[in-house]
Design a protein around this motif. Structure first.
Motif, PDB file in Angstrom:
ATOM      1  N   GLU A 119       0.832  -1.208   0.000  1.00  0.00           N
ATOM      2  CA  GLU A 119       0.000   0.000   0.000  1.00  0.00           C
ATOM      3  C   GLU A 119       0.869   1.261   0.000  1.00  0.00           C
ATOM      4  O   GLU A 119       0.581   2.219  -0.718  1.00  0.00           O
ATOM      5  N   ASN A 120       1.930   1.263   0.786  1.00  0.00           N
ATOM      6  CA  ASN A 120       2.838   2.413   0.811  1.00  0.00           C
ATOM      7  C   ASN A 120       3.462   2.639  -0.556  1.00  0.00           C
ATOM      8  O   ASN A 120       3.588   3.781  -1.025  1.00  0.00           O
ATOM      9  N   SER A 121       3.858   1.528  -1.192  1.00  0.00           N
ATOM     10  CA  SER A 121       4.434   1.636  -2.540  1.00  0.00           C
ATOM     11  C   SER A 121       3.416   2.190  -3.530  1.00  0.00           C
ATOM     12  O   SER A 121       3.743   3.051  -4.358  1.00  0.00           O
ATOM     13  N   SER A 122       2.183   1.727  -3.435  1.00  0.00           N
ATOM     14  CA  SER A 122       1.131   2.226  -4.334  1.00  0.00           C
ATOM     15  C   SER A 122       0.865   3.710  -4.107  1.00  0.00           C
ATOM     16  O   SER A 122       0.688   4.471  -5.064  1.00  0.00           O
ATOM     17  N   ILE A 123       0.842   4.136  -2.834  1.00  0.00           N
ATOM     18  CA  ILE A 123       0.600   5.553  -2.524  1.00  0.00           C
ATOM     19  C   ILE A 123       1.713   6.427  -3.086  1.00  0.00           C
ATOM     20  O   ILE A 123       1.463   7.487  -3.678  1.00  0.00           O
ATOM     21  N   GLU A 124       2.982   5.968  -2.939  1.00  0.00           N
ATOM     22  CA  GLU A 124       4.114   6.728  -3.476  1.00  0.00           C
ATOM     23  C   GLU A 124       4.039   6.798  -5.000  1.00  0.00           C
ATOM     24  O   GLU A 124       4.298   7.856  -5.597  1.00  0.00           O
ATOM     25  N   ARG A 125       3.696   5.681  -5.634  1.00  0.00           N
ATOM     26  CA  ARG A 125       3.598   5.665  -7.103  1.00  0.00           C
ATOM     27  C   ARG A 125       2.493   6.586  -7.586  1.00  0.00           C
ATOM     28  O   ARG A 125       2.667   7.344  -8.554  1.00  0.00           O
ATOM     29  N   LEU A 126       1.347   6.560  -6.912  1.00  0.00           N
ATOM     30  CA  LEU A 126       0.239   7.423  -7.305  1.00  0.00           C
ATOM     31  C   LEU A 126       0.581   8.902  -7.080  1.00  0.00           C
ATOM     32  O   LEU A 126       0.199   9.758  -7.879  1.00  0.00           O
ATOM     33  N   ALA A 127       1.303   9.182  -6.005  1.00  0.00           N
ATOM     34  CA  ALA A 127       1.721  10.564  -5.746  1.00  0.00           C
ATOM     35  C   ALA A 127       2.637  11.061  -6.855  1.00  0.00           C
ATOM     36  O   ALA A 127       2.524  12.211  -7.315  1.00  0.00           O
ATOM     37  N   SER A 128       3.553  10.192  -7.296  1.00  0.00           N
ATOM     38  CA  SER A 128       4.448  10.549  -8.397  1.00  0.00           C
ATOM     39  C   SER A 128       3.670  10.781  -9.684  1.00  0.00           C
ATOM     40  O   SER A 128       3.912  11.746 -10.418  1.00  0.00           O
ATOM     41  N   ASN A 129       2.700   9.895  -9.955  1.00  0.00           N
ATOM     42  CA  ASN A 129       1.878  10.058 -11.156  1.00  0.00           C
ATOM     43  C   ASN A 129       1.045  11.332 -11.098  1.00  0.00           C
ATOM     44  O   ASN A 129       0.844  12.011 -12.116  1.00  0.00           O
ATOM     45  N   LEU A 130       0.564  11.669  -9.900  1.00  0.00           N
ATOM     46  CA  LEU A 130      -0.221  12.895  -9.750  1.00  0.00           C
ATOM     47  C   LEU A 130       0.630  14.141 -10.020  1.00  0.00           C
ATOM     48  O   LEU A 130       0.143  15.123 -10.594  1.00  0.00           O
ATOM     49  N   GLU A 131       1.892  14.112  -9.612  1.00  0.00           N
ATOM     50  CA  GLU A 131       2.792  15.229  -9.908  1.00  0.00           C
ATOM     51  C   GLU A 131       2.956  15.412 -11.414  1.00  0.00           C
ATOM     52  O   GLU A 131       2.941  16.539 -11.930  1.00  0.00           O
ATOM     53  N   ARG A 187      -5.679   6.931  -4.696  1.00  0.00           N
ATOM     54  CA  ARG A 187      -4.758   7.219  -3.589  1.00  0.00           C
ATOM     55  C   ARG A 187      -5.495   7.275  -2.261  1.00  0.00           C
ATOM     56  O   ARG A 187      -5.013   6.736  -1.247  1.00  0.00           O
ATOM     57  N   ASN A 188      -6.673   7.897  -2.250  1.00  0.00           N
ATOM     58  CA  ASN A 188      -7.462   7.947  -1.013  1.00  0.00           C
ATOM     59  C   ASN A 188      -7.885   6.550  -0.568  1.00  0.00           C
ATOM     60  O   ASN A 188      -7.894   6.247   0.631  1.00  0.00           O
ATOM     61  N   SER A 189      -8.223   5.713  -1.544  1.00  0.00           N
ATOM     62  CA  SER A 189      -8.598   4.329  -1.206  1.00  0.00           C
ATOM     63  C   SER A 189      -7.429   3.592  -0.591  1.00  0.00           C
ATOM     64  O   SER A 189      -7.581   2.874   0.418  1.00  0.00           O
ATOM     65  N   HIS A 190      -6.248   3.752  -1.190  1.00  0.00           N
ATOM     66  CA  HIS A 190      -5.056   3.096  -0.635  1.00  0.00           C
ATOM     67  C   HIS A 190      -4.712   3.644   0.749  1.00  0.00           C
ATOM     68  O   HIS A 190      -4.251   2.891   1.614  1.00  0.00           O
ATOM     69  N   ARG A 191      -4.935   4.937   0.963  1.00  0.00           N
ATOM     70  CA  ARG A 191      -4.676   5.504   2.293  1.00  0.00           C
ATOM     71  C   ARG A 191      -5.625   4.919   3.330  1.00  0.00           C
ATOM     72  O   ARG A 191      -5.225   4.634   4.466  1.00  0.00           O
ATOM     73  N   GLN A 192      -6.891   4.738   2.929  1.00  0.00           N
ATOM     74  CA  GLN A 192      -7.855   4.112   3.836  1.00  0.00           C
ATOM     75  C   GLN A 192      -7.457   2.674   4.141  1.00  0.00           C
ATOM     76  O   GLN A 192      -7.530   2.222   5.291  1.00  0.00           O
ATOM     77  N   ASN A 193      -7.026   1.962   3.094  1.00  0.00           N
ATOM     78  CA  ASN A 193      -6.560   0.586   3.303  1.00  0.00           C
ATOM     79  C   ASN A 193      -5.353   0.553   4.230  1.00  0.00           C
ATOM     80  O   ASN A 193      -5.231  -0.340   5.080  1.00  0.00           O
ATOM     81  N   LYS A 194      -4.486   1.538   4.059  1.00  0.00           N
ATOM     82  CA  LYS A 194      -3.291   1.601   4.905  1.00  0.00           C
ATOM     83  C   LYS A 194      -3.677   1.778   6.371  1.00  0.00           C
ATOM     84  O   LYS A 194      -3.126   1.100   7.254  1.00  0.00           O
ATOM     85  N   GLY A 196      -4.237  -0.586  11.758  1.00  0.00           N
ATOM     86  CA  GLY A 196      -5.057  -0.971  12.900  1.00  0.00           C
ATOM     87  C   GLY A 196      -5.055  -2.479  13.114  1.00  0.00           C
ATOM     88  O   GLY A 196      -4.972  -2.961  14.249  1.00  0.00           O
ATOM     89  N   LYS A 197      -5.158  -3.243  12.010  1.00  0.00           N
ATOM     90  CA  LYS A 197      -5.150  -4.703  12.103  1.00  0.00           C
ATOM     91  C   LYS A 197      -3.822  -5.221  12.626  1.00  0.00           C
ATOM     92  O   LYS A 197      -3.772  -6.152  13.442  1.00  0.00           O
TER      93      LYS A 197
END
Length: 675
Positions: free
Chosen positions: A340-352, A424-431, A436-437
């Motif tokens: 999930e962290n990797s996906s968030i970083e990749r999406l952030a890069s794509n958003l830039e 990205r928001n979905s991945h953040r929620q999953n994170k 928590g789990k």
């Protein structure tokens, strides 16, 4: 540095092209006419207009220009309607030369569009000459790559400071404000010092402009103070949060902490050693050691083999199996968290990348809407090198596919951005769910391991009367020992953070102590003194008579404007002396900047400086003062209808000025090439 080299205006009518074409030199330049209605101000206004500085005249866009650019032009008894008009301005920064074109009236081309060609005017259209379109007087035109004033700032090697705005934001000090201290236009410029300065929402704009032109350290010191105030606030906030966290965890374990500073301070090793946690009047280390002794004593009690040995053994086996399952589950969730962290970083890069593409497409659309018609080969799907057709896709035989327009690209990119942001928001929620789990699994594992430890103890060392009690006590002791050990680990880690914050505080105090103890540095005081001396000398030279003792004049340390006994000196000046004061002060700014390495670009414009029947001898002194200036260019629009003014100019050494004579009408008909 700014030098105006050439101005060419073009006004196209059904009867041919009218306009002017004038060259300017270093030093003093006159734009002179026999009458005040021949078009001098129209020529000077075109300079402002091409530089995007027409707000100094009193507005934005072509509306500030005279009717000759927009409606009609006279030729003898004939009047021809204007079909198209615009102006070319060739300028230099002392090294490079560019030519600026801006239309005043043209179908399908907005006046906010400016074309910059990296060449002299005569070389436009030659091969390999780069021309690019930019925009002015639109949001972000002072900061974006395609904003003309952003380009002009870089071209002139000007570094505009960030200053407080009236809405408490921090904004760049605009070029329009800077040049209002150098360009004095005819209608509003002679009312008062810097009276042509537009209102652009900068707090104390005159003061900030003067600070910049003189390059006073006070401006930099104010920025440093703002930075230090922010640093102080950040350090205090971090320190207070850290202290609060330690106190919460300490109270949770019924402990007390001592020696912990409530606010930032410089901490020595001795100070760190005094930060201690205690419980029941014992240090936490001593208390943990005592708990460990109690735990060992419970384990030494003589056990006896009990009847339910097999059941306890089976429960132990099940517990250990559960531990294995939980460890496997924990490992899986940690891997998922990494993913999930990797996906968030990749999406952030794509958003830039998407944001950059959107900005570029919006700039292209903005330039297109303004009427940009640059003949770019790539916009026609042609290779700029070999001129062969190129495609924007690797898919074979794609000629039948329709290429998206700029507007479609923007809509497509915005849709992509929304999709990526949703992902990205979905991945953040999953994170957050995974974190928590993982916390739950870690807590469960801790309990299972403690239970397994107790079951083993039951199997091999439990007393028949005390087995349950011992297990319970040992579990409680084990839990308390672990919690207190965690508290010790937290204290150690927080001490490291305190050390970092203490070092930051030391740096803050060092930088704060480096600020000048007084408002002005010695160099600032020297610059202000030099400005005052030049101003008074200029007043004396120009025949200022409203004040008998010119030495009473001072420069305000609050506004940097001239005052007498704390009041604006304008109140004691006659109308003609007010004009002399404007001459004196504007020239004094340039003189001081030249002597003390200020930021003045070295160019001045005075449109009709002979206001309110100025004595002709004083005008002569004004011109002589300009001629003596070094590293400067001054353009003066002047009417030479009377013989005295003509005589003053004729007295000047011919090699010391450039005279541009404006005929009866400034805009003459250009001869066609065929003629």
């Amino acid at each position: 540095m700014l030098r105006i080299r050439r101005l060419k205006t073009e006004i196209k009518t059904s009867n041919g092209v009218f306009g002017s074409d004038d060259k300017f030199t270093e030093g003093l330049n006159f734009i002179a006419s026999e009458d005040n209605t021949c078009g001098k101000s129209s020529i000077i206004a075109a300079i402002y207009y091409c530089l995007g500085l027409e707000e100094i005249i009193g507005g934005r866009g072509e509306k500030v220009l005279t009717s000759v650019y927009k409606t009609s032009i006279e030729e003898g008894e004939s009047v021809w309607p204007v079909l198209e008009s615009g102006a070319y301005l060739e300028i230099s920064n002392g090294k490079d030369v560019i030519t600026i074109y801006r239309a005043a009236k043209m179908e399908n081309r907005d006046s906010k569009l400016i074309t910059v060609c990296h060449s002299e005017l005569d070389d436009i259209g030659k091969p390999n000459i780069l021309c690019e379109d930019m925009y002015v007087h639109m949001p972000n035109s002072a900061v974006n790559k395609k904003g003309f004033h952003s380009f002009l700032e870089t071209f002139l090697h000007i570094e505009l400071p960030l200053v407080p705005a009236s809405d408490d934001a921090i904004r760049k000090l605009y070029l329009q404000l800077i040049f209002s201290g150098m360009f004095i236009e005819q209608k509003h410029g002679w009312a008062d010092l810097l009276s042509g300065m537009p209102v652009l929402g900068i707090r104390e704009s005159k003061k900030r402009v003067l600070e910049f032109i003189l390059r006073l350290d006070t401006l930099e010191n104010e920025k440093k103070k703002d930075y230090l105030r922010t640093s102080e606030s950040n350090i205090k906030h971090k320190w207070e949060s850290l202290v609060k966290e330690l106190i919460i965890y300490t109270n949770r374990e019924s402990c007390t902490i001592s020696g912990l500073p409530a606010g930032p301070k410089l901490l020595s090793e001795d100070d760190f050693s005094k930060i201690l946690i205690s419980k029941d009047n014992d240090s936490i280390e001593e208390y943990i050691e005592d708990l460990n002794e109690q735990y060992k004593e419970l384990g030494l009690m003589k056990p006896k083999i009990i009847d339910n040995f097999d059941e306890v053994q089976e429960e132990l086996n099940e517990t250990e199996n559960s531990i294995d399952q939980f460890e496997s589950e924990l490992h899986k969730h940690r891997d998922m968290l990494l993913s999930e962290n990797s996906s968030i970083e990749r999406l952030a890069s794509n958003l830039e990348i998407i944001d950059s593409d959107i900005r570029n497409n919006k700039d292209a659309a903005r330039l297109r809407d303004l009427g940009s018609e640059l003949n770019l080969a790539t916009s026609k799907d042609l290779c700029p090198v070999c001129s062969q057709a190129i495609q924007d896709t690797l898919i074979p035989d794609s000629s039948h596919m329709q290429v998206m327009s700029i507007d479609e690209n923007i809509r497509h990119l915005n849709a992509q951005k929304e999709m990526l942001e949703f992902a990205r928001n979905s991945h953040r929620q999953n994170k957050e769910k995974l974190q928590g789990k993982i916390t739950q699994l870690e807590n469960s594992l801790f309990k299972l391991r403690s239970l397994a430890k107790s079951l083993r103890s039951d199997l091999y060392s439990t007393n028949d009367n005390m087995s349950e009690s011992i297990v319970y006590k040992r579990l409680q002791l084990d839990s308390e020992i672990n919690n207190l050990n965690k508290l010790c680990d937290l204290l150690s880690s927080q001490k490291l953070k305190l050390k970092e914050l203490s070092d930051e505080w030391k740096q803050y105090l060092t930088e704060k102590s480096g600020l000048p103890s007084k408002k002005f540095t010695d160099l600032d005081e020297e610059k202000i003194k030099t400005l005052r001396n030049h101003f008074i000398n200029n007043l004396r030279q120009f025949g200022y008579k409203s004040i008998l003792n010119l030495n009473q004049i001072d420069i305000s340390l609050e506004s940097y404007l001239p005052i007498i006994e704390g009041f604006d000196m304008k109140f004691d000046s006659s109308a003609s002396d007010n004009i002399r004061a404007i001459w004196a002060f504007i020239l004094a700014l340039l003189q001081t900047s030249n002597e003390k390495a200020g930021n003045h670009p070295g160019v001045l414009i005075f449109d009709e400086p002979a206001q309110h029947s100025i004595v002709i001898n004083d005008m002569e002194q004004f011109f002589n003062c300009i001629i003596k200036l070094k590293k400067s260019q001054v353009i003066v629009g002047i009417t030479i209808k009377d013989s005295d003014t003509r005589q003053v100019i004729s007295k000047l050494p011919s090699e010391d000025y450039n005279l541009i004579r404006v005929p009866n009408k400034a805009f003459r008909k250009f001869e066609s090439e065929s003629e």
